[in-house]
Design a protein around this motif. Sequence first.
Motif, PDB file in Angstrom:
ATOM      1  N   LEU A  77       6.054   8.255   0.179  1.00 13.06           N
ATOM      2  CA  LEU A  77       4.655   7.979   0.493  1.00 13.06           C
ATOM      3  C   LEU A  77       4.313   6.532   0.162  1.00 13.06           C
ATOM      4  O   LEU A  77       4.561   6.058  -0.949  1.00 13.06           O
TER       5      LEU A  77
ATOM      6  N   GLU B  42       1.025   4.246  -0.032  1.00  9.26           N
ATOM      7  CA  GLU B  42      -0.432   4.329  -0.058  1.00  9.26           C
ATOM      8  C   GLU B  42      -1.008   2.938  -0.299  1.00  9.26           C
ATOM      9  O   GLU B  42      -0.848   2.366  -1.378  1.00  9.26           O
TER      10      GLU B  42
ATOM     11  N   VAL C  44      -2.407   5.572   4.522  1.00 11.30           N
ATOM     12  CA  VAL C  44      -1.126   6.101   4.066  1.00 11.30           C
ATOM     13  C   VAL C  44      -0.148   6.240   5.225  1.00 11.30           C
ATOM     14  O   VAL C  44      -0.541   6.425   6.380  1.00 11.30           O
TER      15      VAL C  44
ATOM     16  N   VAL D 222       4.480   7.248   5.655  1.00  5.91           N
ATOM     17  CA  VAL D 222       5.726   7.545   4.959  1.00  5.91           C
ATOM     18  C   VAL D 222       6.853   6.771   5.614  1.00  5.91           C
ATOM     19  O   VAL D 222       6.807   6.450   6.809  1.00  5.91           O
TER      20      VAL D 222
ATOM     21  N   THR E 187       1.820  16.144   2.283  1.00  4.79           N
ATOM     22  CA  THR E 187       2.265  14.957   3.003  1.00  4.79           C
ATOM     23  C   THR E 187       3.482  15.276   3.851  1.00  4.79           C
ATOM     24  O   THR E 187       4.320  16.100   3.477  1.00  4.79           O
TER      25      THR E 187
END
Length: 433
Positions: free
Chosen positions: A74, A76, A118, A120, A307
Amino acid sequence: MRQLAMPSSLCVRWTPSHAKPARAVKPPVGGLMLRHPSALALAASLLVAGVAQAQTQVDLVAENTEPVARKDALIEAPASLLTRVDRRNLAWTAAVDGRPAPAQAIDRNGDGFIEAVVLVADFRPNQRRRITLRPGAAETSSRVQAVLNVQAGATKTGETFQGGRFEPAARLDVPAEHTVHDNLIAMEGPAWESDKVGYRLYLDGRNVTDVYGKKQPELVLHRIGLGQDDYHAEAAWGMDVLKVGEALGVGGLGVVRGAMAEQIGQVDSISAAVEANGPVIAAVRVDDRGVRVGDGRTDLTARYEITAGSRLTWVRARAGADAPLAAGLVKHPGVTVLQSASGGDWAYLASWGPQAENRDDLGLALFYRVDEAKPADDGRSLYVRFGEPQNVRYAFAAVWTKDGDIHDLAAFRAELDRTLAELEHPIRVAPLR
């Protein structure tokens, strides 16, 4: 707001899932009196500059500070790094080292201003990657979803609602007449899933979470529990793998009463809302008003967030200052109980063993900060009690032997330790210099 017609004056207040709440938007040149051509020209130039400024991309660097590879890590980017952009913009695009990647704006407190963007990405050991963010929408597929399906047009015959049709809702105020197993809500409450695992929350006095083990990455929960399937039986997609009973399920919130961590029980009112629905994060909010605490009552609000590419559900919750708030895991007979070694900011409680509904091995885990919660075991649940119930944060996860490549206790322990290391060392995000 649409209402479901129900018998005996029963009225379920809900918002269709396609509805978007209106947000107040401040005018770009509030209070400026445009009485002179030069003032008009100045205002126009300021507006053009503001638009150009709002369209400026944000260039960042994301760094894996650990000497191990990370998949679907992740990233952010907090609001403090989103300079020269309009934080009311909820649509964003992203690129990682120049390659497009799904991105999502997050507004966890609902004030209309995003708190972060956000995404990934995969990382090699100690790798730094360039992240480019731009306001704007992009077509992309989602690896997560949140689901709240409610039966519309049904009639309550005996103890169950029948004859209606399940429709997706963005929000539901649960009617007082709702009872356990009455078939008003698909899966008995809101559910959320990633490409790894699914979870649901019982939207009643139980208020705890359950596990849907998945044998494939496809998103499936939108079609589960609609009265045409038995999700307790193993199917091609997976199954409901956990028996919760009177315990706290997997990461469920409860209160400590006497020497036991208990489900919250009957409350004055309950509501639920889908607050995010991909492509990176799916989130559900649940409000329980009038939770019994000693001789008084308190309100409990919790947000559950998953997520893409992850088994973790993150929970952020708050209750009254005196609420003995806890979160825990059901403790089935014969399981192996695991606790992390001391020394870091984060720790875990976990269990492994033949605790799935079909007696498969199943791992349950709860991650918490050691300065915010203390672990305990009451024989029915492994749990942690929070020191500051007004500001609770933790995460939970489940691993089924049929959902991937974790098939034994050693592999599960390794997954726990890997996750713990990632909590201790999140991806570092900074401006690109």
